[in-house]
Design a protein around this motif. Structure first.
Motif, PDB file in Angstrom:
ATOM      1  N   PRO A 160       0.776  -1.237   0.000  1.00  0.00           N
ATOM      2  CA  PRO A 160       0.000   0.000   0.000  1.00  0.00           C
ATOM      3  C   PRO A 160       0.810   1.291   0.000  1.00  0.00           C
ATOM      4  N   HIS A 161       2.104   1.237   0.300  1.00  0.00           N
ATOM      5  CA  HIS A 161       2.893   2.459   0.414  1.00  0.00           C
ATOM      6  C   HIS A 161       3.649   2.741  -0.893  1.00  0.00           C
ATOM      7  N   LEU A 162       4.134   3.967  -1.017  1.00  0.00           N
ATOM      8  CA  LEU A 162       4.960   4.329  -2.163  1.00  0.00           C
ATOM      9  C   LEU A 162       6.293   3.591  -2.077  1.00  0.00           C
ATOM     10  N   LEU A 163       6.620   2.863  -3.150  1.00  0.00           N
ATOM     11  CA  LEU A 163       7.883   2.126  -3.209  1.00  0.00           C
ATOM     12  C   LEU A 163       8.649   2.559  -4.454  1.00  0.00           C
ATOM     13  N   VAL A 164       9.939   2.804  -4.296  1.00  0.00           N
ATOM     14  CA  VAL A 164      10.789   3.272  -5.395  1.00  0.00           C
ATOM     15  C   VAL A 164      12.011   2.365  -5.497  1.00  0.00           C
ATOM     16  N   TRP A 165      12.388   2.038  -6.737  1.00  0.00           N
ATOM     17  CA  TRP A 165      13.584   1.253  -7.004  1.00  0.00           C
ATOM     18  C   TRP A 165      14.484   2.055  -7.937  1.00  0.00           C
ATOM     19  N   MET A 166      15.705   2.294  -7.543  1.00  0.00           N
ATOM     20  CA  MET A 166      16.654   3.020  -8.379  1.00  0.00           C
ATOM     21  C   MET A 166      17.465   2.031  -9.211  1.00  0.00           C
TER      22      MET A 166
END
Length: 366
Positions: free
Chosen positions: A341-347
């Motif tokens: 449910p949360h904002l997830l970011v992958w660089m």
């Protein structure tokens, strides 16, 4: 909108006034700052039959405007006030209405046309629907019972009774009904059954040299009253610079989900510092709206203006449509938001459960 209707008015003028009443009754406010819209009495709550707040109006709040519930600095709803003044189901519905960050004026739109514009045809359909709802029909057996009994008791040949019954049921072989049947047959004959047969053998392609391609997509989770957003940024070699997945409250329309995904995509691109971008999504309606110089009156029009504003932050920014089967990575990122449910970011990467989809895109380049 306030013109009078004298008794001597012409038929044409009375018809115009009738159309005005339809607009007043069925048009809906698209919220900007909320200063022009009253909380109670105005049509501004999308996705409901009446488009109006039905929570009890407190004494002294009759003249409250929607601006009371908006944090004007951060362009967010004041959720604590919504919970305090309104019933739970309406407060939750309002929290899901996306607010623009650039278009701050309230706009009256026509929700019965996809582009938000009023047309005589759409107004006529509203009047026709109201009229038909007041007539006896199969949906109201008790109201139609006396009509059928009267027909069958008539002292006329049976074939006449049958003709009258078929006329009431709109089952006579009229030109309209025959054309509808032929169209249905044509659709069944010529629409391909296999989805794979209708899918062109193309895949994701890298951007031109010097550009970054940003694919975005939205996904709906109606049962959970949520939606998902997926974004992936790739360079000319097809390598991932960054990707994200985020869950949001479910707005009223699919187009709002798609436009929010586009807005998040460009905000994300600004944050990671890319330039000269191509923004690609699989909604033709949205891409056409973004490519247009006109201000859209559609439900998502104010959000589209946000996207256009963000586009001005880049030296070069283009909007382009992509077929869904060429947008699988962004779609997979949007779908996984149901679980996380949360904002997830992958660089410089995508999540492990999307890696196979990403690899398939790379294989398609060779």
């Amino acid at each position: 909108m306030e013109a009078a209707t004298p008794s001597s008015a012409s038929y044409a003028w009375k018809s115009i006034i009738k159309g005005r009443e339809v607009i007043k009754k069925c048009a809906v406010w698209r919220i900007g700052r909320g200063e022009s819209v009253h909380v109670w009495g105005d049509n501004w709550l999308p996705g409901t039959e009446m488009n109006r707040v039905v929570s009890p109006c407190w004494r002294g709040t009759e003249d409250f405007t929607v601006s009371l519930f908006i944090d004007q600095i951060n362009c967010k709803w004041k959720e604590d006030l919504l919970d305090y003044y309104l019933m739970d189901f309406e407060a939750e519905k309002i929290k899901a209405i996306p607010l623009s960050k650039t278009q701050l004026h309230d706009t009256l739109i026509w929700p019965h046309n996809p582009n938000g514009d009023y047309t005589m045809k759409s107004g006529y359909k509203i009047l026709q629907k109201e009229f038909q709802s007041q007539q006896p029909g199969t949906s109201n057996p008790e109201a139609s019972k006396s009509l059928w009994q009267a027909i069958w008791k008539l002292n006329v040949p049976s074939k006449v009774k049958n003709l009258m019954w078929r006329a009431c049921r709109d089952s006579l072989p009229t030109k309209t009904n025959l054309a509808r049947d032929r169209l249905y047959e044509f659709s069944n004959l010529h629409n391909p059954i296999s989805a794979s047969a209708a899918t062109p053998a193309t895949c994701w392609r890298p951007p031109d040299q010097g550009f970054f391609k940003i694919n975005f997509d939205g996904a709906l989770f109606s049962k959970e009253n949520r939606a998902g957003i997926g974004v992936v940024v790739r360079n000319e070699e097809g390598l991932v610079l960054a990707s994200l997945s985020q869950q949001i409250l479910l707005p009223t329309t699919v187009m709002e989900v798609e436009t929010l995904a586009a807005r998040h995509a460009l905000e994300f691109a600004v944050e990671i510092g890319v330039h000269s971008v191509i923004l690609k999504g699989d909604s033709t309606i949205l891409i056409n709206a973004l490519q247009s110089n006109n201000h859209s009156l559609a439900h998502f029009g104010h959000l589209a203006e946000d996207v256009k504003y963000l586009a001005s932050c880049f030296p070069r920014c283009m909007f382009s449509h992509v077929r869904r089967h060429c947008n699988k990575v962004a779609h997979s990122l949007a779908r996984r938001a149901l679980t996380y449910p949360h904002l997830l970011v992958w660089m410089e990467d995508v999540p492990p459960d999307v890696f196979d989809v990403f690899q398939a895109d790379l294989k398609g380049l060779h």
